[in-house]
Motif scaffolding. Structure first.
Motif, PDB file in Angstrom:
ATOM      1  N   VAL A 100      -3.814  -4.615   6.254  1.00  0.00           N
ATOM      2  CA  VAL A 100      -3.347  -3.462   5.478  1.00  0.00           C
ATOM      3  C   VAL A 100      -2.431  -2.590   6.328  1.00  0.00           C
ATOM      4  CG1 VAL A 100      -4.071  -1.304   4.374  1.00  0.00           C
ATOM      5  CG2 VAL A 100      -5.295  -3.426   3.886  1.00  0.00           C
ATOM      6  N   PHE A 101      -2.831  -2.289   7.558  1.00  0.00           N
ATOM      7  CA  PHE A 101      -2.016  -1.424   8.408  1.00  0.00           C
ATOM      8  C   PHE A 101      -0.680  -2.071   8.755  1.00  0.00           C
ATOM      9  CE2 PHE A 101      -6.212   0.543   9.852  1.00  0.00           C
ATOM     10  CZ  PHE A 101      -6.027   1.683   9.068  1.00  0.00           C
ATOM     11  N   ARG A 102      -0.644  -3.407   8.811  1.00  0.00           N
ATOM     12  CA  ARG A 102       0.613  -4.090   9.111  1.00  0.00           C
ATOM     13  C   ARG A 102       1.531  -4.163   7.902  1.00  0.00           C
ATOM     14  NH1 ARG A 102      -2.646  -8.004  11.769  1.00  0.00           N
ATOM     15  NH2 ARG A 102      -2.433  -9.334   9.923  1.00  0.00           N
ATOM     16  N   ASN A 103       0.948  -4.350   6.713  1.00  0.00           N
ATOM     17  CA  ASN A 103       1.763  -4.749   5.562  1.00  0.00           C
ATOM     18  C   ASN A 103       1.911  -3.695   4.468  1.00  0.00           C
ATOM     19  OD1 ASN A 103       2.304  -7.771   6.118  1.00  0.00           O
ATOM     20  ND2 ASN A 103       0.103  -7.573   6.459  1.00  0.00           N
ATOM     21  N   VAL A 104       1.031  -2.730   4.413  1.00  0.00           N
ATOM     22  CA  VAL A 104       1.170  -1.664   3.415  1.00  0.00           C
ATOM     23  C   VAL A 104       1.967  -0.535   4.061  1.00  0.00           C
ATOM     24  CG1 VAL A 104      -0.038  -0.021   1.954  1.00  0.00           C
ATOM     25  CG2 VAL A 104      -0.989  -2.316   2.309  1.00  0.00           C
ATOM     26  N   PRO A 105       3.156  -0.242   3.561  1.00  0.00           N
ATOM     27  CA  PRO A 105       4.081   0.644   4.269  1.00  0.00           C
ATOM     28  C   PRO A 105       3.495   1.986   4.713  1.00  0.00           C
ATOM     29  CG  PRO A 105       5.198  -0.415   2.441  1.00  0.00           C
ATOM     30  CD  PRO A 105       3.761  -0.802   2.336  1.00  0.00           C
ATOM     31  N   LEU A 106       2.711   2.633   3.883  1.00  0.00           N
ATOM     32  CA  LEU A 106       2.242   3.977   4.212  1.00  0.00           C
ATOM     33  C   LEU A 106       0.837   4.013   4.806  1.00  0.00           C
ATOM     34  CD1 LEU A 106       3.511   6.118   1.181  1.00  0.00           C
ATOM     35  CD2 LEU A 106       4.419   6.049   3.499  1.00  0.00           C
ATOM     36  N   ALA A 107       0.189   2.853   4.919  1.00  0.00           N
ATOM     37  CA  ALA A 107      -1.223   2.865   5.298  1.00  0.00           C
ATOM     38  C   ALA A 107      -1.461   3.502   6.663  1.00  0.00           C
ATOM     39  CB  ALA A 107      -1.773   1.439   5.285  1.00  0.00           C
ATOM     40  N   GLN A 108      -0.700   3.062   7.669  1.00  0.00           N
ATOM     41  CA  GLN A 108      -0.900   3.598   9.009  1.00  0.00           C
ATOM     42  C   GLN A 108      -0.517   5.075   9.068  1.00  0.00           C
ATOM     43  OE1 GLN A 108       0.625   2.405  13.451  1.00  0.00           O
ATOM     44  NE2 GLN A 108      -0.068   0.746  12.119  1.00  0.00           N
ATOM     45  N   ARG A 109       0.543   5.445   8.369  1.00  0.00           N
ATOM     46  CA  ARG A 109       0.979   6.844   8.374  1.00  0.00           C
ATOM     47  C   ARG A 109      -0.054   7.749   7.691  1.00  0.00           C
ATOM     48  NH1 ARG A 109       5.872   8.935   9.499  1.00  0.00           N
ATOM     49  NH2 ARG A 109       6.753   6.841   9.601  1.00  0.00           N
ATOM     50  N   LEU A 110      -0.647   7.264   6.601  1.00  0.00           N
ATOM     51  CA  LEU A 110      -1.654   8.067   5.911  1.00  0.00           C
ATOM     52  C   LEU A 110      -2.917   8.217   6.758  1.00  0.00           C
ATOM     53  CD1 LEU A 110      -1.301   6.731   2.243  1.00  0.00           C
ATOM     54  CD2 LEU A 110      -0.675   9.009   3.098  1.00  0.00           C
TER      55      LEU A 110
END
Length: 487
Positions: free
Chosen positions: A221-231
């Motif tokens: 998820v953190f690699r592929n969902v654009p906003l996941a790591q930022r959120l």
């Protein structure tokens, strides 16, 4: 008239602060950059500190740059992972050709006639730069204790930041200190050592770390969902800003933080006497809170002993505590901290009229926004006075680097021999504001424990009195009004 050539910038230090400055300068300014680093590699504290169990106590997604998504394997990165991260950023942004490793900068002298600094190195080299950025860090000058007899100790004796590899199997080891470093070392060496004695001058509040490996799904998820790591990063910062309210000793957050720590002590430590010994009698936040899940359980081991007393003196074969009890040990490990109030201790900086920055700081170390000092044009400090804190120092360093980028862009527009200096009145107002904020009777930082915040005169010269959002707003809205361009 604009400059015909890029602004020449020297960065002193290739830790995460120096790396942030170099990346942002290359992305947003017309500058030629050289990075001087006294060590053999990049990473700063994560290159120098290699003791067993070394890792960060800030969540990985907060203890990393906002401008680069990264595939962190765990919630809290280990020293090898952080060193690999620093090396990855250097490679990703092509910084390697800018590096001058194994080169310690010894002096800077401002030349008014040319509007430049002459930079000197330990090798006798000299170079001229329009701008110099100090990214030396805060916790890089070890504090060595002055115990009588220390020099007579016959076995291995070393500071944690100068770790020496020794086979501790079957050895009796003394670890002096119970700060953030010691609480990582003790659980790491206890399984091999025959006995570990932990000398505690004063207990500190310790919170459970809750570190773990990310699951495969989380990493995807953190690699592929654009906003996941930022959120997730935004969530961590939001929690950190709320947490800062606990420094008010009258607040409900202070009571909750103490309750968390007291509950952790009760659940993790079996022996009632040890529980009492590690429970501080001062408010949470008086010392820098320690984050560790493994230290308290390590105290339950049969081969680990908490000595709840300071060291009085050292003999050739051991350590004598403040009660007069002697402890025979084979290895003496000094987890005695650093000298954070000695800013720029390893370098002599001379500004206008040949004045040394250490003379300017004779009464106290201070800088406007923690970044610039009046009388030292075109000189910028990352991790300077009163900038520590704010959830993650990496975010603080990014904001400071952005102030530098703005100044370099102004210099590029102003023309050759231009300089940017700090308004003395702005610097005085900033320091007065810091003192008002830090001097509040309700601040846990003033509760009387031994902490690294204060200089010998009692000034709090290391801490930022708020969360990161406040610092981000201050650097964005106020920094430029304290900096004057001279042509």
């Amino acid at each position: 008239m604009g400059r015909r050539a890029p602004v020449r910038v020297a960065i002193i230090g290739a830790g995460l602060g120096g790396i942030a400055a170099a990346v942002k300068l290359r992305k947003r300014a017309t500058a030629s950059v050289v990075i001087y680093e006294q060590s053999a590699g990049v990473g700063g504290t994560w290159f120098d500190n290699r003791y067993p169990g070394c890792e960060v106590d800030v969540h990985s997604h907060a203890y990393s740059f906002s401008f680069l998504k990264y595939d962190w394997p765990r919630t809290h990165a280990t020293q090898p992972e952080l060193l690999a991260y620093a090396e990855h950023v250097v490679e990703r942004f092509g910084l390697a050709p800018l590096l001058r490793l194994n080169t310690r900068v010894t002096g800077l002298v401002w030349e008014e006639s040319t509007g430049t600094y002459t930079l000197s190195t330990e090798h006798g080299d000299r170079a001229e730069f329009d701008v110099v950025i100090s990214a030396l860090g805060l916790l890089n000058v070890p504090r060595y204790p002055e115990w009588p007899g220390l020099e007579t100790f016959a076995g291995p004796c070393f500071h944690t930041s100068r770790w020496e590899e020794h086979d501790l199997t079957g050895k009796s080891v003394a670890v002096v200190g119970t700060g953030s470093t010691a609480v990582q070392i003790v659980p790491a060496i206890a399984p091999a050592a025959a006995r570990v004695r932990v000398f505690q001058r004063e207990p500190g509040w310790i919170e459970p770390k809750h570190e773990r490996e990310f699951t495969a799904r989380e990493r995807w998820v953190f690699r592929n969902v654009p906003l996941a790591q930022r959120l997730n990063r935004a969530r961590i910062f939001h929690q950190g800003n709320r947490r800062f309210k606990g420094y008010d000793v009258t607040s409900g957050r202070q009571r909750r933080m103490r309750a968390v720590c007291e509950g952790f002590i009760g659940a993790a430590i079996a022996d009632p006497a040890t529980r009492a010994a590690v429970t501080p009698q001062y408010p949470w936040g008086c010392k820098r809170p320690v984050i560790s899940s493994t230290f308290y359980p390590a105290l339950n081991r049969d081969n680990v002993e908490l000595v709840a007393h300071a060291v009085d003196h050292v003999t050739p074969t051991g350590v004598v505590d403040a009660t007069g009890r002697s402890h025979d040990v084979d290895v003496l490990i000094l987890s005695t901290g650093f000298q954070p109030t000695r800013f720029l201790a390893s370098i002599d900086v001379k500004g206008r009229d040949g004045r040394s920055i250490h003379d300017a700081w004779r009464e106290r170390a201070s800088a406007f926004m923690g970044i610039t000092v009046p009388g030292f044009p075109n000189f910028f400090i990352l991790y300077g006075p009163n900038t520590n804190g704010g959830v993650s120092i990496i975010a603080q360093l990014e904001r400071q680097a952005e102030v530098v980028v703005g100044a370099v862009r102004r210099l590029a527009r102003a023309g050759k021999r231009a300089s940017i200096d700090t308004s003395p009145s702005a610097a005085r107002r900033f320091v007065a504001w810091i003192d008002r904020r830090m001097g509040r009777d309700a601040s846990a930082m003033n509760a009387g424990c031994h902490n690294y915040y204060h200089d010998p005169a009692g000034h709090n010269v290391t801490q930022w009195p708020g969360g990161h959002l406040a610092y981000a707003l201050a650097t964005r809205l106020l920094a430029r009004f304290g900096l004057r361009t001279r042509t």
